[in-house]
Design a protein around this motif. Structure first.
Motif, PDB file in Angstrom:
ATOM      1  N   ALA A 133      -1.297  -0.466  -5.165  1.00 10.00           N
ATOM      2  CA  ALA A 133      -0.063  -0.928  -4.523  1.00 10.00           C
ATOM      3  C   ALA A 133      -0.156  -2.415  -4.177  1.00 10.00           C
ATOM      4  O   ALA A 133       0.815  -3.164  -4.341  1.00 10.00           O
ATOM      5  N   SER A 134      -1.335  -2.861  -3.720  1.00  6.49           N
ATOM      6  CA  SER A 134      -1.491  -4.274  -3.375  1.00  6.49           C
ATOM      7  C   SER A 134      -1.326  -5.155  -4.603  1.00  6.49           C
ATOM      8  O   SER A 134      -0.697  -6.213  -4.550  1.00  6.49           O
ATOM      9  N   LYS A 135      -1.891  -4.716  -5.708  1.00  5.07           N
ATOM     10  CA  LYS A 135      -1.772  -5.485  -6.948  1.00  5.07           C
ATOM     11  C   LYS A 135      -0.316  -5.549  -7.397  1.00  5.07           C
ATOM     12  O   LYS A 135       0.186  -6.602  -7.799  1.00  5.07           O
ATOM     13  N   ALA A 136       0.358  -4.392  -7.341  1.00  2.76           N
ATOM     14  CA  ALA A 136       1.763  -4.344  -7.773  1.00  2.76           C
ATOM     15  C   ALA A 136       2.610  -5.255  -6.890  1.00  2.76           C
ATOM     16  O   ALA A 136       3.446  -6.025  -7.376  1.00  2.76           O
ATOM     17  N   TYR A 137       2.358  -5.195  -5.581  1.00  2.00           N
ATOM     18  CA  TYR A 137       3.132  -6.045  -4.667  1.00  2.00           C
ATOM     19  C   TYR A 137       2.832  -7.523  -4.929  1.00  2.00           C
ATOM     20  O   TYR A 137       3.750  -8.353  -5.002  1.00  2.00           O
ATOM     21  N   ALA A 138       1.557  -7.833  -5.085  1.00  2.89           N
ATOM     22  CA  ALA A 138       1.158  -9.234  -5.297  1.00  2.89           C
ATOM     23  C   ALA A 138       1.809  -9.792  -6.564  1.00  2.89           C
ATOM     24  O   ALA A 138       2.230 -10.951  -6.597  1.00  2.89           O
ATOM     25  N   GLN A 139       1.897  -8.955  -7.567  1.00  2.00           N
ATOM     26  CA  GLN A 139       2.418  -9.415  -8.853  1.00  2.00           C
ATOM     27  C   GLN A 139       3.938  -9.571  -8.832  1.00  2.00           C
ATOM     28  O   GLN A 139       4.473 -10.529  -9.376  1.00  2.00           O
ATOM     29  N   VAL A 140       4.618  -8.631  -8.192  1.00  2.00           N
ATOM     30  CA  VAL A 140       6.080  -8.590  -8.340  1.00  2.00           C
ATOM     31  C   VAL A 140       6.834  -9.213  -7.156  1.00  2.00           C
ATOM     32  O   VAL A 140       7.727 -10.033  -7.354  1.00  2.00           O
ATOM     33  N   PHE A 141       6.468  -8.807  -5.939  1.00  2.23           N
ATOM     34  CA  PHE A 141       7.285  -9.234  -4.791  1.00  2.23           C
ATOM     35  C   PHE A 141       6.722 -10.436  -4.042  1.00  2.23           C
ATOM     36  O   PHE A 141       7.478 -11.284  -3.565  1.00  2.23           O
ATOM     37  N   ALA A 142       5.409 -10.478  -3.891  1.00  2.00           N
ATOM     38  CA  ALA A 142       4.818 -11.481  -3.001  1.00  2.00           C
ATOM     39  C   ALA A 142       5.277 -12.913  -3.298  1.00  2.00           C
ATOM     40  O   ALA A 142       5.544 -13.674  -2.360  1.00  2.00           O
ATOM     41  N   PRO A 143       5.420 -13.294  -4.592  1.00  2.00           N
ATOM     42  CA  PRO A 143       5.848 -14.676  -4.845  1.00  2.00           C
ATOM     43  C   PRO A 143       7.237 -14.994  -4.274  1.00  2.00           C
ATOM     44  O   PRO A 143       7.593 -16.159  -4.140  1.00  2.00           O
ATOM     45  N   HIS A 144       7.999 -13.952  -3.941  1.00  2.00           N
ATOM     46  CA  HIS A 144       9.374 -14.166  -3.460  1.00  2.00           C
ATOM     47  C   HIS A 144       9.518 -13.897  -1.971  1.00  2.00           C
ATOM     48  O   HIS A 144      10.609 -13.988  -1.431  1.00  2.00           O
ATOM     49  N   HIS A 145       8.422 -13.507  -1.321  1.00  2.00           N
ATOM     50  CA  HIS A 145       8.498 -13.177   0.099  1.00  2.00           C
ATOM     51  C   HIS A 145       7.769 -14.215   0.941  1.00  2.00           C
ATOM     52  O   HIS A 145       6.749 -14.765   0.524  1.00  2.00           O
ATOM     53  N   GLY A 146       8.286 -14.441   2.138  1.00  3.57           N
ATOM     54  CA  GLY A 146       7.648 -15.364   3.069  1.00  3.57           C
ATOM     55  C   GLY A 146       6.415 -14.743   3.700  1.00  3.57           C
ATOM     56  O   GLY A 146       6.119 -13.552   3.502  1.00  3.57           O
ATOM     57  N   TRP A 147       5.743 -15.562   4.490  1.00  7.99           N
ATOM     58  CA  TRP A 147       4.475 -15.158   5.100  1.00  7.99           C
ATOM     59  C   TRP A 147       4.621 -13.888   5.946  1.00  7.99           C
ATOM     60  O   TRP A 147       3.804 -12.969   5.858  1.00  7.99           O
ATOM     61  N   ALA A 148       5.660 -13.821   6.766  1.00  4.73           N
ATOM     62  CA  ALA A 148       5.799 -12.701   7.705  1.00  4.73           C
ATOM     63  C   ALA A 148       5.944 -11.373   6.962  1.00  4.73           C
ATOM     64  O   ALA A 148       5.288 -10.373   7.315  1.00  4.73           O
ATOM     65  N   ILE A 149       6.782 -11.357   5.927  1.00  8.75           N
ATOM     66  CA  ILE A 149       6.971 -10.105   5.184  1.00  8.75           C
ATOM     67  C   ILE A 149       5.688  -9.730   4.443  1.00  8.75           C
ATOM     68  O   ILE A 149       5.269  -8.568   4.434  1.00  8.75           O
ATOM     69  N   ARG A 150       5.019 -10.732   3.863  1.00 11.73           N
ATOM     70  CA  ARG A 150       3.764 -10.432   3.140  1.00 11.73           C
ATOM     71  C   ARG A 150       2.726  -9.815   4.087  1.00 11.73           C
ATOM     72  O   ARG A 150       2.027  -8.871   3.732  1.00 11.73           O
ATOM     73  N   LYS A 151       2.671 -10.343   5.303  1.00 11.56           N
ATOM     74  CA  LYS A 151       1.720  -9.798   6.288  1.00 11.56           C
ATOM     75  C   LYS A 151       2.094  -8.363   6.657  1.00 11.56           C
ATOM     76  O   LYS A 151       1.236  -7.491   6.774  1.00 11.56           O
ATOM     77  N   ALA A 152       3.396  -8.118   6.870  1.00 10.66           N
ATOM     78  CA  ALA A 152       3.844  -6.781   7.258  1.00 10.66           C
ATOM     79  C   ALA A 152       3.552  -5.774   6.138  1.00 10.66           C
ATOM     80  O   ALA A 152       3.071  -4.658   6.397  1.00 10.66           O
ATOM     81  N   VAL A 153       3.826  -6.177   4.906  1.00  8.05           N
ATOM     82  CA  VAL A 153       3.565  -5.282   3.776  1.00  8.05           C
ATOM     83  C   VAL A 153       2.059  -5.028   3.669  1.00  8.05           C
ATOM     84  O   VAL A 153       1.613  -3.890   3.472  1.00  8.05           O
ATOM     85  N   GLY A 154       1.269  -6.095   3.851  1.00  8.04           N
ATOM     86  CA  GLY A 154      -0.190  -5.953   3.797  1.00  8.04           C
ATOM     87  C   GLY A 154      -0.687  -4.945   4.828  1.00  8.04           C
ATOM     88  O   GLY A 154      -1.563  -4.118   4.541  1.00  8.04           O
ATOM     89  N   ALA A 155      -0.105  -4.981   6.032  1.00  5.38           N
ATOM     90  CA  ALA A 155      -0.498  -4.031   7.072  1.00  5.38           C
ATOM     91  C   ALA A 155      -0.085  -2.614   6.684  1.00  5.38           C
ATOM     92  O   ALA A 155      -0.818  -1.646   6.897  1.00  5.38           O
ATOM     93  N   GLY A 156       1.096  -2.510   6.074  1.00  3.07           N
ATOM     94  CA  GLY A 156       1.606  -1.198   5.649  1.00  3.07           C
ATOM     95  C   GLY A 156       0.732  -0.540   4.598  1.00  3.07           C
ATOM     96  O   GLY A 156       0.690   0.687   4.486  1.00  3.07           O
ATOM     97  N   MET A 157       0.014  -1.349   3.847  1.00  2.00           N
ATOM     98  CA  MET A 157      -0.837  -0.809   2.780  1.00  2.00           C
ATOM     99  C   MET A 157      -1.897   0.157   3.335  1.00  2.00           C
ATOM    100  O   MET A 157      -2.359   1.046   2.645  1.00  2.00           O
ATOM    101  N   TYR A 158      -2.292  -0.058   4.620  1.00  2.00           N
ATOM    102  CA  TYR A 158      -3.314   0.811   5.198  1.00  2.00           C
ATOM    103  C   TYR A 158      -2.754   2.185   5.550  1.00  2.00           C
ATOM    104  O   TYR A 158      -3.514   3.111   5.807  1.00  2.00           O
ATOM    105  N   ALA A 159      -1.431   2.303   5.571  1.00  2.00           N
ATOM    106  CA  ALA A 159      -0.822   3.580   5.952  1.00  2.00           C
ATOM    107  C   ALA A 159      -0.265   4.340   4.743  1.00  2.00           C
ATOM    108  O   ALA A 159       0.439   5.325   4.899  1.00  2.00           O
ATOM    109  N   LEU A 160      -0.588   3.853   3.544  1.00  4.05           N
ATOM    110  CA  LEU A 160      -0.097   4.548   2.347  1.00  4.05           C
ATOM    111  C   LEU A 160      -0.756   5.924   2.214  1.00  4.05           C
ATOM    112  O   LEU A 160      -1.887   6.105   2.660  1.00  4.05           O
ATOM    113  N   PRO A 161      -0.072   6.858   1.578  1.00  3.38           N
ATOM    114  CA  PRO A 161      -0.748   8.119   1.256  1.00  3.38           C
ATOM    115  C   PRO A 161      -1.808   7.880   0.174  1.00  3.38           C
ATOM    116  O   PRO A 161      -1.829   6.801  -0.435  1.00  3.38           O
ATOM    117  N   SER A 162      -2.671   8.852  -0.046  1.00  2.10           N
ATOM    118  CA  SER A 162      -3.630   8.738  -1.152  1.00  2.10           C
ATOM    119  C   SER A 162      -2.909   9.064  -2.464  1.00  2.10           C
ATOM    120  O   SER A 162      -1.775   9.565  -2.454  1.00  2.10           O
TER     121      SER A 162
END
Ligand code: 1PW
Length: 195
Positions: A133-162
């Motif tokens: 998920a981190s790779k997919a986000y980094a590749q597709v969305f991260a270049p278009h998101h500001g710092w705050a959203i990238r941080k929030a998404v990064g934190a959310g990655m720890y709560a993903l299901p397996s």
């Protein structure tokens, strides 16, 4: 329904994008413009995936669903994706928040991310979804998101299901062949999408 499509969202997604891909793959000049309704309905089938990512991605799900709904609504009066974009060009509203064209771009990124996510699920080892998920986000969305959203998404990655929890939610029991086909349909159709 004998094919289990109703209770297997990945099959439903695969089938709907396969149909879009068949349209998109036709050669010019026979290639018809992509129907806005067909495209939006296929995208709305993907919402269930965003809904499986856990509470941390609730906002991403709501954002995606709202934008797909806008496209569905627009498709009642605008028949094709090119005409939808053309209308926004004429009105000068391509970049305006909430415009159909801007929403279309966001939704397309959502689909792109799902495609990369499944590709990564197949190549990453172990049961964690986080790296994929981190790779997919980094590749597709991260270049278009500001710092705050990238941080929030990064934190959310720890709560993903397996991975296995995700497949269970999707009512799949390790049918990897089927899963591996989904990104192919997605990539075929997206590749051809005009934007
Ligand atoms: C599937 C693996 C887990 C990764 C999930 C990544 C979710 C990424 C989507 C996050 C989107 C939520 C943050 C909202 C961002 C908005 O600023 C933006 N929407 C998007 C899709 O970028 C709002 O666009 P708008 O309304 O200003 O046109």
């Amino acid at each position: 329904m004998g094919s289990n499509e109703a209770d297997k969202p990945l099959r439903r997604i695969g089938a709907s994008f396969e149909q879009l891909a068949a349209v998109a793959k036709q050669q010019q000049p026979q290639q018809p413009a992509m129907a806005a309704g067909d495209f939006s309905r296929a995208c709305s089938n993907v919402s269930v995936l965003f809904g499986c990512l856990g509470i941390a991605f609730k906002f991403a799900e709501m954002d995606y669903v709202a934008k797909v709904n806008d496209l569905l609504e627009a498709s009642k009066t605008i028949s094709t994706l090119p005409s939808m974009v053309e209308l926004d060009i004429q009105k000068g509203t391509v970049r305006q928040a909430g415009s159909h064209t801007r929403n279309l771009l966001r939704v397309k990124r959502g689909i792109d991310m799902v495609k990369v996510l499944f590709e990564q699920i197949l190549v990453t080892e172990g049961n964690s979804l986080k790296d994929a998920a981190s790779k997919a986000y980094a590749q597709v969305f991260a270049p278009h998101h500001g710092w705050a959203i990238r941080k929030a998404v990064g934190a959310g990655m720890y709560a993903l299901p397996s991975k296995s929890q995700l497949l269970k939610k999707l009512n799949e029991d390790g049918e990897c062949v089927l899963i591996s086909r989904t990104p192919i349909y997605l990539s075929c159709s997206l590749h051809m999408l005009l934007l």
